[in-house]
Design an enzyme around this catalytic site. Sequence first.
Site, PDB file in Angstrom:
ATOM      1  N   PRO A 179       0.813  -1.223   0.000  1.00  0.00           N
ATOM      2  CA  PRO A 179       0.000   0.000   0.000  1.00  0.00           C
ATOM      3  C   PRO A 179       0.843   1.269   0.000  1.00  0.00           C
ATOM      4  O   PRO A 179       0.361   2.333  -0.319  1.00  0.00           O
ATOM      5  CB  PRO A 179      -0.806  -0.100   1.305  1.00  0.00           C
ATOM      6  CG  PRO A 179      -0.749  -1.525   1.677  1.00  0.00           C
ATOM      7  CD  PRO A 179       0.574  -2.030   1.192  1.00  0.00           C
TER       8      PRO A 179
ATOM      9  N   ARG B 128      -2.255  -8.149 -20.846  1.00  0.00           N
ATOM     10  CA  ARG B 128      -3.203  -7.752 -21.897  1.00  0.00           C
ATOM     11  C   ARG B 128      -2.529  -6.883 -22.952  1.00  0.00           C
ATOM     12  O   ARG B 128      -2.983  -6.798 -24.086  1.00  0.00           O
ATOM     13  CB  ARG B 128      -4.373  -6.944 -21.306  1.00  0.00           C
ATOM     14  CG  ARG B 128      -5.228  -7.697 -20.351  1.00  0.00           C
ATOM     15  CD  ARG B 128      -6.378  -6.819 -19.844  1.00  0.00           C
ATOM     16  NE  ARG B 128      -7.417  -6.675 -20.855  1.00  0.00           N
ATOM     17  CZ  ARG B 128      -7.680  -5.557 -21.495  1.00  0.00           C
ATOM     18  NH1 ARG B 128      -6.972  -4.479 -21.265  1.00  0.00           N
ATOM     19  NH2 ARG B 128      -8.648  -5.504 -22.396  1.00  0.00           N
TER      20      ARG B 128
ATOM     21  N   GLU C 154       3.055  -9.188   8.454  1.00  0.00           N
ATOM     22  CA  GLU C 154       3.003  -7.722   8.599  1.00  0.00           C
ATOM     23  C   GLU C 154       3.803  -7.037   7.485  1.00  0.00           C
ATOM     24  O   GLU C 154       3.894  -5.816   7.452  1.00  0.00           O
ATOM     25  CB  GLU C 154       3.591  -7.323   9.967  1.00  0.00           C
ATOM     26  CG  GLU C 154       2.797  -7.829  11.149  1.00  0.00           C
ATOM     27  CD  GLU C 154       1.356  -7.359  11.117  1.00  0.00           C
ATOM     28  OE1 GLU C 154       0.456  -8.211  11.246  1.00  0.00           O
ATOM     29  OE2 GLU C 154       1.121  -6.151  10.916  1.00  0.00           O
TER      30      GLU C 154
ATOM     31  N   ASP D 127      -9.255   0.468 -26.103  1.00  0.00           N
ATOM     32  CA  ASP D 127      -9.833   0.441 -24.772  1.00  0.00           C
ATOM     33  C   ASP D 127      -9.870   1.874 -24.229  1.00  0.00           C
ATOM     34  O   ASP D 127      -8.856   2.573 -24.217  1.00  0.00           O
ATOM     35  CB  ASP D 127      -8.920  -0.451 -23.901  1.00  0.00           C
ATOM     36  CG  ASP D 127      -9.492  -0.645 -22.521  1.00  0.00           C
ATOM     37  OD1 ASP D 127      -9.625  -1.803 -22.114  1.00  0.00           O
ATOM     38  OD2 ASP D 127      -9.789   0.378 -21.882  1.00  0.00           O
TER      39      ASP D 127
HETATM   40  C1  9WO Z   1       1.352  -3.312   4.279  1.00  0.00           C
HETATM   41  C2  9WO Z   1       1.446  -1.969   4.585  1.00  0.00           C
HETATM   42  C3  9WO Z   1       0.564  -1.087   5.228  1.00  0.00           C
HETATM   43  C4  9WO Z   1       0.945   0.237   5.376  1.00  0.00           C
HETATM   44  C5  9WO Z   1       2.188   0.662   4.900  1.00  0.00           C
HETATM   45  C6  9WO Z   1       3.046  -0.240   4.278  1.00  0.00           C
HETATM   46  C7  9WO Z   1       2.654  -1.546   4.113  1.00  0.00           C
HETATM   47  N1  9WO Z   1       3.297  -2.565   3.522  1.00  0.00           N
HETATM   48  C8  9WO Z   1       2.511  -3.604   3.616  1.00  0.00           C
HETATM   49  C9  9WO Z   1       2.870  -4.900   3.069  1.00  0.00           C
HETATM   50  O1  9WO Z   1       3.794  -5.063   2.305  1.00  0.00           O
HETATM   51  N2  9WO Z   1       2.066  -5.867   3.466  1.00  0.00           N
HETATM   52  C10 9WO Z   1       2.317  -7.197   3.048  1.00  0.00           C
HETATM   53  C11 9WO Z   1       1.508  -7.519   1.827  1.00  0.00           C
HETATM   54  C12 9WO Z   1       1.888  -8.113   4.133  1.00  0.00           C
HETATM   55  C13 9WO Z   1       0.497  -7.875   4.482  1.00  0.00           C
HETATM   56  C14 9WO Z   1      -0.396  -7.990   3.281  1.00  0.00           C
HETATM   57  N3  9WO Z   1       0.158  -7.312   2.158  1.00  0.00           N
HETATM   58  C15 9WO Z   1      -0.558  -6.419   1.465  1.00  0.00           C
HETATM   59  C16 9WO Z   1      -0.234  -5.852   0.255  1.00  0.00           C
HETATM   60  N4  9WO Z   1      -1.712  -5.942   1.906  1.00  0.00           N
HETATM   61  N5  9WO Z   1      -2.163  -5.061   0.979  1.00  0.00           N
HETATM   62  C17 9WO Z   1      -1.284  -5.014  -0.023  1.00  0.00           C
HETATM   63  C18 9WO Z   1      -1.467  -4.162  -1.168  1.00  0.00           C
HETATM   64  C19 9WO Z   1      -0.589  -4.250  -2.246  1.00  0.00           C
HETATM   65  C20 9WO Z   1      -0.784  -3.407  -3.304  1.00  0.00           C
HETATM   66  N6  9WO Z   1      -1.822  -2.523  -3.321  1.00  0.00           N
HETATM   67  C21 9WO Z   1      -2.645  -2.448  -2.264  1.00  0.00           C
HETATM   68  C22 9WO Z   1      -2.501  -3.261  -1.171  1.00  0.00           C
END
Ligand code: 9WO
Length: 247
Positions: free
Chosen positions: A89, A154, A116, A169
């Site tokens: 994120p 794609r 985490e 598209d």
């Molecule tokens: C979570 C997170 C939250 C706040 C700031 C930094 C952060 N890094 C991560 C992270 O790498 N999390 C890992 C992957 C482990 C937990 C679940 N993960 C994840 C990736 N949750 N959400 C994403 C993600 C990836 C791309 N776009 C949106 C959400």
Amino acid sequence: MKFDIVTIFPRMIEAALAEGIVSRGIASGALDVEIHDLRDHTTDRHRSVDDVPYGGGPGMVMKPEPLVRAVEEIRNRRGAPDAVILLSPQGRRFTQAEAVRLSGLAHIALLCGRYEGMDDRVPELVGAEELSLGDFVVSGGELPAMIVVDAVSRLVPGVVGDEQSVAEDSFARGLLDYPHYTRPAEFAGIKVPDVLLSGHHAEVRRWRRKTALARTLDRRPELLERADLDDEDRKLLDEIVKERGGP
Ligand code: 9WO
């Protein structure tokens, strides 16, 4: 296009690749996708991929060694990726423009985080760029990784049968899509717009372009600032505004 995907849930990725355009791209040879089980890059009896966080706190953190070893093995056996992508994120926002950029590369590695997150030394050690699909947190990087693979695939020549449809598209031009209809011509008292039944291809193209612009104006007006609009688009936008009683 070569993809290497590093995950602790290889079967989840296999299932996602088993259907649809990516599986057809693999079958045709346009795509070469290898899934790497992170546990194959551990050295202890328990095949540990995570450990407790320094400084305490909830959950576990992904160990750096297996991740670094996995990328090294990819480099040694499949060549150095043109991009190593970590889904998180906190990454740069993944957009259609990013998908176009990535589709021009020959080899992409994707690292899927869990727990985490990863030890913060990993992105630097493997030269990863971080990509975010949006301001939300899901349970792992696998689903975001599959969205990136699909969106990029794609755009790879030979993957989607109708390359013209991809190029045309609406989102490829930075706009939202126009409405789509199929039979029956009337359903639940709602009729398909007459122009789509008219057989006038130029009129249909114009209607689709105008409704894509109108939808973008209504739902995502900020996209219009970045879209590659031409004179015809601007004329249609003026028409839309005038029809709505605007200046
Ligand atoms: C979570 C997170 C939250 C706040 C700031 C930094 C952060 N890094 C991560 C992270 O790498 N999390 C890992 C992957 C482990 C937990 C679940 N993960 C994840 C990736 N949750 N959400 C994403 C993600 C990836 C791309 N776009 C949106 C959400």
